[in-house]
Design a protein around this motif. Structure first.
Motif, PDB file in Angstrom:
ATOM      1  N   PHE A   6       0.858  -1.191   0.000  1.00 51.61           N
ATOM      2  CA  PHE A   6       0.000   0.000   0.000  1.00 51.61           C
ATOM      3  C   PHE A   6       0.888   1.232   0.000  1.00 51.61           C
ATOM      4  N   ARG A   7       0.317   2.367  -0.347  1.00 53.21           N
ATOM      5  CA  ARG A   7       1.119   3.610  -0.288  1.00 53.21           C
ATOM      6  C   ARG A   7       0.226   4.802   0.026  1.00 53.21           C
ATOM      7  N   PHE A   8       0.835   5.779   0.722  1.00 52.69           N
ATOM      8  CA  PHE A   8       0.205   7.085   0.923  1.00 52.69           C
ATOM      9  C   PHE A   8       1.079   8.063   0.165  1.00 52.69           C
ATOM     10  N   ALA A   9       0.462   8.888  -0.709  1.00 53.95           N
ATOM     11  CA  ALA A   9       1.266   9.684  -1.655  1.00 53.95           C
ATOM     12  C   ALA A   9       0.876  11.164  -1.641  1.00 53.95           C
ATOM     13  N   PRO A  10       1.140  11.863  -0.542  1.00 51.89           N
ATOM     14  CA  PRO A  10       0.735  13.275  -0.466  1.00 51.89           C
ATOM     15  C   PRO A  10       1.647  14.201  -1.275  1.00 51.89           C
ATOM     16  N   SER A  11       1.117  15.363  -1.640  1.00 57.86           N
ATOM     17  CA  SER A  11       1.910  16.402  -2.305  1.00 57.86           C
ATOM     18  C   SER A  11       2.237  17.479  -1.269  1.00 57.86           C
ATOM     19  N   PRO A  12       3.509  17.829  -1.122  1.00 57.36           N
ATOM     20  CA  PRO A  12       3.869  18.842  -0.126  1.00 57.36           C
ATOM     21  C   PRO A  12       3.636  20.264  -0.628  1.00 57.36           C
ATOM     22  N   ILE A  42       6.457  11.023  -1.558  1.00 56.68           N
ATOM     23  CA  ILE A  42       6.273  12.472  -1.575  1.00 56.68           C
ATOM     24  C   ILE A  42       6.155  12.907  -3.032  1.00 56.68           C
ATOM     25  N   GLU A  43       4.970  13.383  -3.418  1.00 55.74           N
ATOM     26  CA  GLU A  43       4.718  13.743  -4.814  1.00 55.74           C
ATOM     27  C   GLU A  43       5.031  15.224  -5.016  1.00 55.74           C
ATOM     28  N   ASP A  44       6.319  15.486  -5.215  1.00 56.72           N
ATOM     29  CA  ASP A  44       6.799  16.874  -5.258  1.00 56.72           C
ATOM     30  C   ASP A  44       7.372  17.241  -6.623  1.00 56.72           C
ATOM     31  N   SER A 199       3.931  14.567 -15.542  1.00 51.41           N
ATOM     32  CA  SER A 199       2.709  15.084 -14.933  1.00 51.41           C
ATOM     33  C   SER A 199       2.389  14.147 -13.770  1.00 51.41           C
ATOM     34  N   TYR A 200       1.403  14.539 -12.966  1.00 50.43           N
ATOM     35  CA  TYR A 200       0.955  13.656 -11.884  1.00 50.43           C
ATOM     36  C   TYR A 200       0.631  12.261 -12.432  1.00 50.43           C
ATOM     37  N   HIS A 201      -0.137  12.218 -13.543  1.00 47.87           N
ATOM     38  CA  HIS A 201      -0.587  10.913 -14.054  1.00 47.87           C
ATOM     39  C   HIS A 201       0.591   9.994 -14.380  1.00 47.87           C
ATOM     40  N   ALA A 203       3.921  10.241 -13.452  1.00 43.38           N
ATOM     41  CA  ALA A 203       4.783   9.922 -12.303  1.00 43.38           C
ATOM     42  C   ALA A 203       4.092   8.920 -11.381  1.00 43.38           C
ATOM     43  N   CYS A 204       2.790   9.094 -11.215  1.00 44.28           N
ATOM     44  CA  CYS A 204       2.031   8.227 -10.316  1.00 44.28           C
ATOM     45  C   CYS A 204       2.036   6.771 -10.799  1.00 44.28           C
ATOM     46  N   VAL A 205       1.723   6.537 -12.075  1.00 44.97           N
ATOM     47  CA  VAL A 205       1.670   5.139 -12.529  1.00 44.97           C
ATOM     48  C   VAL A 205       3.066   4.513 -12.579  1.00 44.97           C
ATOM     49  N   VAL A 217      -5.160   3.010  -2.230  1.00 45.78           N
ATOM     50  CA  VAL A 217      -6.265   3.500  -1.399  1.00 45.78           C
ATOM     51  C   VAL A 217      -6.160   5.015  -1.398  1.00 45.78           C
ATOM     52  N   ARG A 218      -7.131   5.688  -2.010  1.00 42.10           N
ATOM     53  CA  ARG A 218      -7.079   7.153  -2.121  1.00 42.10           C
ATOM     54  C   ARG A 218      -8.498   7.694  -2.242  1.00 42.10           C
ATOM     55  N   GLY A 219      -8.604   9.033  -2.205  1.00 43.80           N
ATOM     56  CA  GLY A 219      -9.924   9.668  -2.159  1.00 43.80           C
ATOM     57  C   GLY A 219     -10.700   9.564  -3.462  1.00 43.80           C
ATOM     58  N   ASP A 221     -11.872  11.840  -5.043  1.00 46.97           N
ATOM     59  CA  ASP A 221     -11.521  12.925  -5.967  1.00 46.97           C
ATOM     60  C   ASP A 221     -10.564  12.446  -7.062  1.00 46.97           C
ATOM     61  N   LEU A 222      -9.956  11.273  -6.868  1.00 53.62           N
ATOM     62  CA  LEU A 222      -9.025  10.763  -7.891  1.00 53.62           C
ATOM     63  C   LEU A 222      -9.614   9.586  -8.681  1.00 53.62           C
ATOM     64  N   TYR A 223     -10.902   9.319  -8.445  1.00 53.75           N
ATOM     65  CA  TYR A 223     -11.571   8.179  -9.094  1.00 53.75           C
ATOM     66  C   TYR A 223     -11.449   8.255 -10.624  1.00 53.75           C
TER      67      TYR A 223
HETATM   68  N1  GLU Z   1      -0.478  13.341  -4.615  1.00 56.59           N
HETATM   69  C1  GLU Z   1      -1.898  13.202  -4.770  1.00 56.59           C
HETATM   70  C2  GLU Z   1      -2.614  14.142  -3.819  1.00 56.59           C
HETATM   71  O1  GLU Z   1      -2.035  14.592  -2.844  1.00 56.59           O
HETATM   72  C3  GLU Z   1      -2.390  11.800  -4.481  1.00 56.59           C
HETATM   73  C4  GLU Z   1      -2.005  10.838  -5.515  1.00 56.59           C
HETATM   74  C5  GLU Z   1      -2.583   9.446  -5.414  1.00 56.59           C
HETATM   75  O2  GLU Z   1      -2.905   8.973  -4.299  1.00 56.59           O
HETATM   76  O3  GLU Z   1      -2.653   8.797  -6.458  1.00 56.59           O
HETATM   77  O4  GLU Z   1      -3.760  14.457  -4.051  1.00 56.59           O
END
Ligand code: GLU
Length: 285
Positions: A6-12, A42-44, A199-201, A203-205, A217-219, A221-223
């Motif tokens: 699993f991962r938690f991937a916040p943007s600072p 860390i999605e920076d 881009s986010y897309h 780097a994320c994949v 597992v994420r919100g 809003d990213l569905y």
């Molecule tokens: N970095 C993204 C955010 O903070 C989340 C990315 C993800 O969980 O795929 O909204």
């Protein structure tokens, strides 16, 4: 079988709020229950919005919540060469094109097409330009002149490469089921820019695959982003993780929390004397 990851991937790019706490705690609980690992990423990639003090605050917030992550922590800004390599590959495969329009020029093109021009799930207009047809000499010349540009996915070419229907397995809101992806709602989405090779897309994949993530597992809003993520995974030959999109935490007025809503940042709640148990109770865990 290797343990699930699993991962938690916040943007600072701001202080974390209760919504992030819910996401991080849910990841932590689900990873523990599954006997899995939990990573922090860390999605920076956006140097104009990300700041070291926000990253520092993320680490403090996580420690305060009692969440332990595997080491090392991955920071996307340290991996630009990997994203660049993927962009180069996509370019060689004929799946990218370069566009030079500014936001204002795109807005003007869209306005000229009349009302009702479609927008992507983030609210940006679907790319209306014709840069795909730009002669190669003009492209090279404009890059040579130092003009800013975006690298866009050629959606039609990409769709031709993948078997339809494209699906993902979802276990979040609404229960476990397969969902059909609709990447066409994103149009020729931006995968990189002159100054940022991802881009986010993208780097994320790439990172999810490189880090061996099996459960995302994420919100909610990213569905919709998952549609474009699944397309990129198929094109790049990456495995498809299981997705769990969770509800969003709302404020007292029923509105979505934002990083700018100061009253609910985790650091403020901590200063007010809250502890991890109070947070769990407030977000319903
Ligand atoms: N970095 C993204 C955010 O903070 C989340 C990315 C993800 O969980 O795929 O909204």
């Amino acid at each position: 079988m290797p343990p699930p990851v699993f991962r938690f991937a916040p943007s600072p790019n701001g202080y974390l709020h209760l919504g992030h706490a819910y996401s991080a705690l849910l990841n932590y609980d689900m990873a523990r229950e599954a006997g899995g690992k939990l990573l922090l990423r860390i999605e920076d990639i956006d140097p104009t919005r990300c700041r070291p003090e926000y990253e520092q605050a993320i680490r403090q917030d996580m420690e305060w919540l009692g969440i332990l992550f595997e080491r090392p922590v991955r920071r996307q800004s340290e991996h630009f060469s990997e994203y660049r390599a993927a962009l180069e590959w996509l370019g060689n495969e004929g799946l990218l094109f370069t566009s030079f329009e500014s936001r204002a020029e795109i807005a003007a093109l869209v306005a000229a097409r009349g009302p009702g021009w479609p927008r992507d799930p983030d609210g940006s207009p679907i790319y209306p330009g014709n840069a795909k047809e730009m002669p190669e000499f003009e492209r090279v010349q404009r890059i040579g002149r130092g003009e800013p540009y975006a690298l866009r996915l050629d959606l039609q070419a990409a769709l031709k490469r993948v078997k339809q229907p494209l699906i993902w397995h979802e276990t979040g809101e609404g229960g476990a089921r397969d969902i059909e992806a609709h990447p066409e709602q994103w149009g020729d989405v931006i995968l990189g820019r002159k100054e940022t090779p991802a881009s986010y897309h993208l780097a994320c994949v790439l990172d999810d695959a490189l880090q061996g993530v099996t459960h995302i597992v994420r919100g909610m809003d990213l569905y919709e982003s998952t549609s474009i993520h699944r397309l990129l995974q198929e094109i790049l030959g990456l495995p498809a993780p299981v997705y769990h999109h969770h509800k969003l935490v709302l404020d007292e007025d029923g509105k979505k929390l934002a990083k700018r809503t100061r009253s609910t940042t985790l650091r403020d709640l901590r200063a007010q004397g809250w502890n991890a148990k109070d947070v769990r109770k407030r977000v319903g865990l």
